[in-house]
Structures are given as structure tokens and as C-alpha cells.
Design an enzyme around this catalytic site. Structure first.
Site, PDB file in Angstrom:
ATOM      1  CE1 TYR A   1      40.368  35.983  42.850  1.00  0.00           C
ATOM      2  CE2 TYR A   1      38.755  37.750  42.988  1.00  0.00           C
ATOM      3  CZ  TYR A   1      39.057  36.412  42.801  1.00  0.00           C
ATOM      4  OH  TYR A   1      38.043  35.516  42.579  1.00  0.00           O
TER       5      TYR A   1
ATOM      6  NE  ARG B   1      41.690  42.881  41.366  1.00  0.00           N
ATOM      7  CZ  ARG B   1      41.071  43.958  40.940  1.00  0.00           C
ATOM      8  NH1 ARG B   1      41.301  45.132  41.480  1.00  0.00           N
ATOM      9  NH2 ARG B   1      40.183  43.876  39.972  1.00  0.00           N
TER      10      ARG B   1
ATOM     11  CE1 TYR C   1      43.396  39.710  36.085  1.00  0.00           C
ATOM     12  CE2 TYR C   1      43.078  40.744  38.222  1.00  0.00           C
ATOM     13  CZ  TYR C   1      43.220  39.607  37.456  1.00  0.00           C
ATOM     14  OH  TYR C   1      43.156  38.382  38.057  1.00  0.00           O
TER      15      TYR C   1
ATOM     16  N   GLY D   1      33.189  35.296  45.431  1.00  0.00           N
ATOM     17  CA  GLY D   1      34.497  35.553  46.013  1.00  0.00           C
ATOM     18  C   GLY D   1      34.627  37.045  46.263  1.00  0.00           C
ATOM     19  NE  ARG D   2      36.091  40.689  41.273  1.00  0.00           N
ATOM     20  CZ  ARG D   2      37.354  40.770  40.823  1.00  0.00           C
ATOM     21  NH1 ARG D   2      38.118  41.748  41.222  1.00  0.00           N
ATOM     22  NH2 ARG D   2      37.810  39.884  39.961  1.00  0.00           N
TER      23      ARG D   2
ATOM     24  CB  CYS E   1      63.498  46.539  39.541  1.00  0.00           C
ATOM     25  SG  CYS E   1      64.341  47.195  40.976  1.00  0.00           S
ATOM     26  CD  GLU E   2      59.303  43.531  36.262  1.00  0.00           C
ATOM     27  OE1 GLU E   2      58.965  43.901  35.116  1.00  0.00           O
ATOM     28  OE2 GLU E   2      60.015  42.544  36.475  1.00  0.00           O
TER      29      GLU E   2
ATOM     30  CD  GLU F   1      31.711  27.686  42.029  1.00  0.00           C
ATOM     31  OE1 GLU F   1      32.348  28.377  41.199  1.00  0.00           O
ATOM     32  OE2 GLU F   1      31.593  26.452  41.945  1.00  0.00           O
TER      33      GLU F   1
END
Ligand SMILES: *Cc1c(COP(=O)(O)O)cnc(C)c1O
Length: 415
Positions: free
Chosen positions: A373, A314, A318, A276-277, A344-345, A274
Site C-alpha cells: 500500500y 498511509r 490512516y 497482501g500486506r 500543499c496539504e 488472500e
């Protein structure tokens, strides 16, 4: 190897100058290279020669229909984790007989839709899920093909948010309960036991955790067969990492393939994988424009760009590293800056203390390795329409997802 390279100082995607794309479609935008994606898709499959296998692309990593369709044409099946992904996989022309349904919780209507579609296998993660799936199948007067996702309890040595096979993880059935869970599955009227599965995490750097997991799964497979379960498939999940440019390169698909072939060859089952990335990360970049630069406390320099954590989560989620480069010829010199978005974070930092050539308002930049992602996790936070997606093929390109409009922001809302 990817097709985002500089020619005469300017960054291109294949044969299309990224500056031209920015003019045509605006920023921020995700840009994918078809040649890169196809190359990765082929390299992955050829690395596994020697095994009887089916590669099921993890839809969650890059769910755009155009990308899925390219992978269908390469013979890929899909690993899905929701009814929405089943819909996407089917819309892209995916063959239900090549679809695996993963995830730690599935709604009854999602199970029913997957049964109606006739998918290859449900990867169940708990005893209760087995009972729920059996009930849905009995109601439909059918049986569901199941594998149990086992937690092989190996340390994938990756970021804790993407490690999924630690003993403390929410994923999979603990190894100690697996035989009992299979007895339960075999006793339920709506199920047919057909496989066994694992997925140990993501962005895994070397082959060791895969080899360890393969060894444990091989042993388990033989035990389950001895217990009388007819196991037809062993699903080893995804998880091989890609180089983001901030450390040693992970194992290559070739090394991964060789290690898996060695660990699994001769087993009388079909192997499912499987990825993905690995297939899409390097096939996509996020193209963005510098809004302004500003100086903070004690000379700290900020480069504010028009892409933010809502477009690429990301780094905030992470602390992930994405290489940043100017699209035009890099200016002489280098300075250490924080590249930030307008959201605004305080977590909206795309690169911290990064050495970059001097940038100024209006410059275009790319964030590399954003194909996986990236758009998949994009949101409308701060009422920011999600970016356009563009697919480049040689000299030509096309929009594969239109930039959202303000109208899209309020779709379905009532006052
Ligand atoms: C996310 C996921 C994958 C894909 O992982 P990558 O690291 O992108 O290869 C595969 N299988 C399952 C069950 C997943 O949850």
C-alpha cells in the site's frame, strides 16, 4: 526478519548500499528486497501446512509486475479487485485458474474479461451483483463460478478504515440474508455456486478475530451444504498485520497458520487465502532525501523530505506509523521533529513528533515497511511524477518501474 540492515554504519538492502542506489536512481524511490519477499512468501505457505489451500496474493497491496512474477514462481495465485488488476495478474504470468475476483462493485466489461480469462471464482457481495454477473455469463453462453462474500460480523479490532466485517460495513452480504442469497445464486442460469468467502479487515494484530470468523464460516459452510449447495472452496481472505514499529508485534504467520489449521482442518473443501500486506510490507522501503529543516512556531522542528503523501499515503490516510532512519551512520543525539513532504496539504506529514537523530539537508532516509500500500496508492498530486521502483537481489539490482517524467504527467491530455 528483513534484509534492510546496517553494515559499518551504512544501511543496505541485501548487499547493495542504499546510498549507492540513491545516486543511481534518484529519490524518492521504492526499494524492494527480493530475499525478504521470497522468505515471507515461503513462511506463509509453510505456516498453513495441514490444510489443502491456495494462497492468492492481494494484487492491490503491491501491483508491480516484477513482484507479481516472483509470487507466480512461488506458486501463488492472485486476488484481484478490478479489470486493471486482472490485466496485471495476466501480464505477470498468473494462471487464471488461480485468480479470485473480489470487490463490492464490478463493471460488466470487467466481469466479461474475467469470464473470458477463465478465472477460478468471482466473490460476489450482493444479490444485485449476482444478477448482473448471471446476465453477463448468459450473454456469453457460459456460467460463472461464484462464491458469496459473507460478512461474518466480527470486530477485527483494527483502524476503522480497514475494518471490513462490522455490521455497518459496505462489504459482504449480511449474515442474516446469506441463505436466501445462495438460493438466488443457485436459481440464476448464468451462475454455478462453488464457494463461500469472507475478508474481515487488514492489519489485524491477533489470531482471535480470524478464529472467530473461521468458526462462523465453518458453521455456515455446513448449513449451505445441507441446503444443497455444492461448496468446493472456503475463502478466508487476507488481513494478518505486520509490525510497523509503533506497538506490540502482531501474531506471527506461524501462530496465524496454526490457529487457522486448528479451526478449519477436516473440512471437505479447499481453503483460499488472500494475503497482501504480510508478504510485501517489510520487503520494501521508501528511500528519500532531506531537502531542508525549518523551525516553526515555538521551536517546533520540521524536516522536509522529497517524498510526500502522494508517494506514501498511509500516514495521511490512516495516521499510519512508518519507522524512519537515516541511511548514513546516525549522528549523535536525538530531537523531536515532524517529518513532512512538500505537498500543499496539512495532512502531508509522514511522521509527527518523532524522535530522530539530527538530520540535515542532503541526508538520505528510509521509511520502513512501505512495500505494501505504498507505491500502490501513489498519485501524481501536485504534479509530482511517481517514484521509481527498484528490486534488489543480493549484490545486484534493477529498476522494475521507471521514475515518471513530466511527459508522463500530461500523457493523454489535450488542450
Ligand atoms: C485488501 C484485501 C486483501 C488483502 O488484505 P491484506 O491486509 O493486505 O492482507 C485480501 N482480500 C480482499 C478481499 C481485500 O480487499
Amino acid at each position: 526478519m528483513n534484509h534492510f540492515q546496517r553494515k559499518r554504519g551504512q544501511l543496505y538492502c541485501e548487499d547493495v548500499p542504499l546510498a549507492e542506489l540513491a545516486e543511481e536512481v534518484g529519490t524518492p524511490a521504492y526499494v524492494y528486497s527480493q530475499a525478504t519477499l521470497l522468505r515471507h512468501a515461503r513462511v506463509f505457505k509453510s505456516a498453513l501446512r495441514g490444510l489443502d489451500f491456495l494462497a492468492c496474493f492481494a494484487v492491490k497491496s503491491a501491483p508491480n509486475l516484477a513482484l507479481l512474477r516472483l509470487l507466480v514462481a512461488e506458486g501463488y495465485g492472485f486476488d484481484i479487485v478490478s479489470g486493471g488488476e486482472l490485466f496485471r495478474a495476466t501480464e505477470a504470468g498468473g494462471d487464471a485458474r488461480r485468480i479470485v475476483f473480489s470487490g463490492v462493485g464490478k463493471r460488466a466489461d470487467e466481469m466479461a474479461a474475467a469470464l473470458d480469462a477463465g478465472i477460478l471464482q468471482f466473490n460476489c457481495e450482493s444479490e444485485e451483483e449476482l444478477e448482473q454477473l448471471s446476465r453477463v455469463a448468459v450473454r456469453k453462453k457460459t456460467t460463472a463460478p461464484v462464491a458469496l462474500r459473507v460478512n461474518p460480523e466480527v470486530d477485527a479490532r483494527t483502524h476503522p478504515y480497514i475494518a471490513t466485517a462490522l455490521a455497518s460495513s459496505k462489504f459482504g452480504v449480511p449474515a442474516a440474508r446469506v441463505r436466501k442469497a445462495y438460493r438466488l445464486a443457485a436459481s440464476l442460469p448464468g451462475l454455478r455456486v462453488e464457494g463461500v468467502a469472507c475478508h474481515i479487515g487488514s492489519q489485524i494484530a491477533n489470531t482471535k478475530p480470524f478464529v472467530e470468523a473461521a468458526g462462523k464460516m465453518r458453521e455456515l459452510l455446513l448449513i449451505l451444504r445441507a441446503d444443497g449447495h455444492e461448496i468446493l472452496r472456503l475463502d478466508m481472505g487476507g488481513g494478518l498485520g505486520v509490525p510497523y514499529g509503533d506497538g506490540p508485534a502482531p501474531a506471527s504467520p506461524k501462530q496465524y497458520g496454526e490457529a487457522l489449521v486448528r479451526a478449519l482442518e477436516g473440512l471437505p473443501v479447499k481453503i483460499l487465502l488472500e494475503p497482501g500486506r504480510l508478504l510485501v510490507a517489510n520487503a520494501g522501503v521508501l528511500l528519500s532525501r532531506v531537502l531542508l529543516t525549518k523551525e516553526g512556531h515555538r521551536g517546533r522542528k520540521f524536516v522536509v523530505i522529497d517524498a510526500a503523501m502522494n508517494d506514501l499515503l498511509r500516514p495521511a490516510l490512516y495516521e499510519a506509523f512508518h519507522e524512519i532512519e537515516p541511511v548514513g551512520r546516525p549522528r549523535r543525539g536525538a530531537e523531536r521533529v515532524d517529518v513532512v513532504g512538500p505537498v500543499c496539504e496539512s495532512a502531508d506529514v509522514l511522521a509527527k513528533r518523532r524522535r530522530l537523530p539530527p538530520l540535515s539537508s542532503g541526508d538520505l532516509v528510509i521509511l520502513r515497511t512501505a512495500g505494501a500500500y505504498g507505491m500502490a496508492m501513489a498519485s501524481q498530486y501536485n504534479a509530482r511524477p511517481r517514484p521509481a521502483e527498484v528490486l534488489v537481489e543480493g549484490r545486484s539490482w534493477r529498476i522494475i518501474r521507471a521514475r515518471e517524467t513530466y511527459r508522463d504527467l500530461i500523457r493523454g491530455e489535450t488542450t
